[in-house]
Motif scaffolding. Structure first.
Motif, PDB file in Angstrom:
ATOM      1  N   SER A 130       0.960  -1.145   0.535  1.00 50.70           N
ATOM      2  CA  SER A 130       0.408  -0.352  -0.663  1.00 50.70           C
ATOM      3  C   SER A 130       1.077   1.051   0.262  1.00 50.70           C
ATOM      4  CB  SER A 130      -1.320  -0.082   1.477  1.00 50.70           C
ATOM      5  OG  SER A 130      -0.141  -0.022   2.234  1.00 50.70           O
ATOM      6  N   THR A 131       0.409   2.273  -0.580  1.00 50.88           N
ATOM      7  CA  THR A 131       0.851   3.464   0.147  1.00 50.88           C
ATOM      8  C   THR A 131       0.199   4.812   0.631  1.00 50.88           C
ATOM      9  OG1 THR A 131      -0.693   4.551  -2.154  1.00 50.88           O
ATOM     10  CG2 THR A 131       1.831   3.484  -2.668  1.00 50.88           C
ATOM     11  N   ARG A 132       0.821   5.400   1.211  1.00 50.15           N
ATOM     12  CA  ARG A 132       0.173   6.472   2.112  1.00 50.15           C
ATOM     13  C   ARG A 132       1.188   7.477   2.763  1.00 50.15           C
ATOM     14  NH1 ARG A 132      -1.690   4.209   8.131  1.00 50.15           N
ATOM     15  NH2 ARG A 132      -2.950   6.110   8.380  1.00 50.15           N
TER      16      ARG A 132
END
Length: 170
Positions: free
Chosen positions: A133-135
């Motif tokens: 995931s990206t954040r």
């Protein structure tokens, strides 16, 4: 039909350029922290690393894999990764770099450059976590929380047993 040139952005040694760096973790290389501070890489990516997903005991959702770097375009084979530790050699965790002089074995003294995470996105920085995931993370994040999410294996628990538990609210 018009001909279009394809330009590859590579260094003379065929290393690719990137504004992202791997997370080496949070550890103390010059004994500037507590006596029981971790002293070896405890992140996901570092020189000669072979980290497996089973090594990520902190949880892949709470572990930084790579992050944006203001000083990008590395292609020297040495500045691929960021070590997160607020010591006297680099007290700022964001948007900086610092030189370190080292002596090669039977060779000259050379200057290496180490980099922090950062970027030109104001008060945020972009990261990919170990789960894919990206954040975006605020550059105002508490240093203790940032150190905790930079490690993969609870290494900071040796300093404070509750340290790795701070990630639930980040």
């Amino acid at each position: 039909m018009p001909q279009h040139a394809v330009v590859a952005l590579v260094s003379p040694l065929n290393w690719g350029y990137s504004t992202y760096r791997g997370s080496m973790g949070a550890y103390d290389t010059n004994n500037s922290g507590p006596a029981n501070a971790p002293t070896t890489a405890n992140g996901m990516l570092y020189r000669n690393s072979a980290v497996k997903m089973s090594d990520v005991s902190d949880g892949t959702t709470n572990t930084i894999l790579i992050g944006d770097s203001l000083y990008g375009f590395w292609a020297d084979g040495l500045s691929c990764c960021v070590r997160v530790w607020p010591d006297t050699s680099h007290p700022d965790l964001w948007d900086t770099y610092w030189p370190v002089k080292v002596q090669a074995v039977n060779g000259p003294i050379i200057t290496l450059r180490f980099f922090s995470f950062g970027g030109a996105h104001g008060d945020i920085c972009v990261f990919a976590l170990a789960d894919g995931s990206t954040r975006t993370i605020s550059k105002r994040i508490h240093a203790t929380v940032f150190e905790a999410i930079s490690t993969r294996n609870g290494a900071l628990k040796s300093i404070n047993p509750n340290l790795e538990n701070v990630t639930s609210g980040w």
